[in-house]
Design a protein around this motif. Structure first.
Motif, PDB file in Angstrom:
ATOM      1  N   LYS A  16      63.022 -21.602 -23.798  1.00  0.00           N
ATOM      2  CA  LYS A  16      62.839 -20.160 -23.553  1.00  0.00           C
ATOM      3  C   LYS A  16      63.068 -19.816 -22.084  1.00  0.00           C
ATOM      4  O   LYS A  16      62.981 -20.681 -21.208  1.00  0.00           O
ATOM      5  N   ILE A  18      61.535 -16.622 -19.553  1.00  0.00           N
ATOM      6  CA  ILE A  18      60.666 -15.443 -19.484  1.00  0.00           C
ATOM      7  C   ILE A  18      61.299 -14.444 -18.522  1.00  0.00           C
ATOM      8  O   ILE A  18      61.579 -14.767 -17.366  1.00  0.00           O
ATOM      9  N   VAL A  25      50.537 -12.986 -18.879  1.00  0.00           N
ATOM     10  CA  VAL A  25      50.432 -13.123 -20.337  1.00  0.00           C
ATOM     11  C   VAL A  25      49.221 -13.992 -20.730  1.00  0.00           C
ATOM     12  O   VAL A  25      48.636 -13.811 -21.789  1.00  0.00           O
ATOM     13  N   THR A 147      45.231 -23.686 -21.015  1.00  0.00           N
ATOM     14  CA  THR A 147      45.040 -22.381 -21.681  1.00  0.00           C
ATOM     15  C   THR A 147      46.383 -21.698 -21.928  1.00  0.00           C
ATOM     16  O   THR A 147      46.643 -20.625 -21.386  1.00  0.00           O
ATOM     17  N   ILE A 151      53.217 -18.132 -25.772  1.00  0.00           N
ATOM     18  CA  ILE A 151      54.568 -17.536 -25.772  1.00  0.00           C
ATOM     19  C   ILE A 151      55.648 -18.620 -25.933  1.00  0.00           C
ATOM     20  O   ILE A 151      56.620 -18.429 -26.665  1.00  0.00           O
ATOM     21  N   ASP A 152      55.452 -19.761 -25.274  1.00  0.00           N
ATOM     22  CA  ASP A 152      56.467 -20.816 -25.340  1.00  0.00           C
ATOM     23  C   ASP A 152      56.560 -21.378 -26.759  1.00  0.00           C
ATOM     24  O   ASP A 152      57.653 -21.581 -27.296  1.00  0.00           O
ATOM     25  N   SER A 192      52.983 -26.785 -15.257  1.00  0.00           N
ATOM     26  CA  SER A 192      52.521 -25.416 -15.505  1.00  0.00           C
ATOM     27  C   SER A 192      51.015 -25.303 -15.311  1.00  0.00           C
ATOM     28  O   SER A 192      50.526 -24.320 -14.759  1.00  0.00           O
ATOM     29  N   ALA A 277      56.280 -20.832 -14.969  1.00  0.00           N
ATOM     30  CA  ALA A 277      55.060 -20.962 -14.165  1.00  0.00           C
ATOM     31  C   ALA A 277      55.310 -20.938 -12.657  1.00  0.00           C
ATOM     32  O   ALA A 277      54.402 -20.665 -11.878  1.00  0.00           O
TER      33      ALA A 277
HETATM   34  C1  MEV Z   1      54.680 -20.865 -18.911  1.00  0.00           C
HETATM   35  O1  MEV Z   1      55.932 -20.985 -19.554  1.00  0.00           O
HETATM   36  C2  MEV Z   1      54.302 -19.431 -18.809  1.00  0.00           C
HETATM   37  C3  MEV Z   1      52.913 -19.143 -18.228  1.00  0.00           C
HETATM   38  O2  MEV Z   1      52.730 -17.739 -18.397  1.00  0.00           O
HETATM   39  C4  MEV Z   1      51.821 -19.900 -18.933  1.00  0.00           C
HETATM   40  C5  MEV Z   1      51.590 -19.445 -20.361  1.00  0.00           C
HETATM   41  O3  MEV Z   1      52.049 -18.392 -20.767  1.00  0.00           O
HETATM   42  O4  MEV Z   1      50.881 -20.191 -21.068  1.00  0.00           O
HETATM   43  C6  MEV Z   1      52.843 -19.438 -16.736  1.00  0.00           C
END
Ligand code: MEV
Length: 320
Positions: A16, A18, A25, A147, A151-152, A192, A277
């Motif tokens: 992915k 972002i 998020v 935590t 999304i991933d 991350s 991240a």
């Molecule tokens: C990691 O790909 C994206 C972050 O927002 C962490 C998450 O969403 O769990 C940094």
């Protein structure tokens, strides 16, 4: 004790990128992201080493052998693999898994979620529901990241382009025209979990800023979505710039990521920001519509050479 199980023969999962809203998020704000299709493929065979699970992904320099009893040197990756199979109540011993990855590992492109989802597919087999795959992959992602927002894992399972808000049904949307982006790798691996922790510490030190900060993230993501749908790429690029600075104010950019953004802008990009991240990993770039892929790649290489004295790996991603 569950019986030793036969795993599926093969599995694929997406990576992915972002576009906006990473970190926020985790705190319930929306993020915009799209899948990099089939970023990781795994093939699995029975092996004569009946007490081991072997996993090799040469392009990630990954070569692991796990046995039923955890050894003293096990790291997060071993623990995540173990957690996935334990949670599924599957004994994976006597299998050898080989992977081919199109994704760079540890670079903010969803490599850990792709691995967790692909392992969940091997564990649960082809009849598993997407929800079951997502849920099982999140067991591994929690070991990697503490935590994770999810999304991933969502994109690794479902693909597509989404607006994702933790705890809500993701909104998938279609673009009127394909969107071309570029990814530049800083070749700096990072975890991350550490970056998420860094943001948590910073926000906790300034509790009065949390609400306006997350609301600004939310407003930027909203505005990115509107510009995307209206195909207003120069406005989208401007908000990407703002988002990079906002992420930087949380301490997750680096001089190298800032330099790569600057090089992208010098090459004519409409916007550039860190993606994922941060702390290393990749920069996401919105190229100008007027340059061909080859022209932009050339301009980017010249700008990187001039600003950083080095050309970093870069590749286009087309979002349908
Ligand atoms: C990691 O790909 C994206 C972050 O927002 C962490 C998450 O969403 O769990 C940094």
């Amino acid at each position: 004790m569950p019986a030793v199980s036969k795993l599926a023969d093969s599995a694929q999962a997406n990576g992915k990128v972002i576009l906006g809203g990473e970190h926020a998020v985790v705190y319930g704000c929306p993020a915009l992201a799209c899948a990099i299709p089939a970023g990781l493929s795994l093939r699995c065979q029975a092996s004569a080493k009946s007490d081991l699970l072997e996993l090799q992904i040469p392009s990630w320099e990954l070569d692991r052998s796990l046995s039923a009893t955890p050894g003293p040197t096990e790291d997060r990756l071993d623990a995540a693999i173990r957690a996935i199979f334990e949670h599924a109540q599957i004994e994976p011993w006597g299998h050898r898994i080989e992977g081919q990855a199109q994704l760079v590992a540890g670079a903010g492109l969803g490599s850990s979620a792709a691995l967790c989802v692909a392992l969940a597919k091997l564990a649960l087999g082809p009849a598993a529901s997407q929800q079951a795959l997502y849920d099982l992959s999140m067991v591994g992602e929690a070991v990697f990241h503490g935590t994770p927002s999810g999304i991933d894992s969502h994109l690794a399972v479902h693909g597509g382009f989404v607006r994702f808000t933790r705890g809500q049904a993701p909104e998938t949307f279609e673009l009127a025209a394909p969107l071309r982006l570029w990814v530049i790798s800083s070749q700096t691996p990072r975890q991350s979990a550490q970056q998420v922790e860094k943001v948590r510490d910073r926000v906790q030190r300034h509790p009065g800023l949390a609400e306006p900060l997350w609301s600004l993230f939310g407003a930027q993501v909203q505005s990115m979505q509107a510009h995307l749908l209206a195909q207003d790429l120069s406005a989208l690029g401007e908000v990407m710039q703002m988002q990079h600075h906002l992420l930087s104010s949380l301490g997750v950019s680096t001089d190298l990521l800032d330099g790569l953004c600057q090089a992208a802008l010098q090459a004519g990009a409409l916007g550039a920001k860190l993606t994922g991240a941060g702390g290393g990993g990749c920069v996401l770039v919105l190229p100008p519509a007027k340059l061909s892929q080859a022209e932009f790649s050339g301009a980017l290489e010249r700008a990187m050479q001039e600003i950083m004295g080095l050309v970093y790996p870069h590749f286009p991603v087309e979002i349908e």
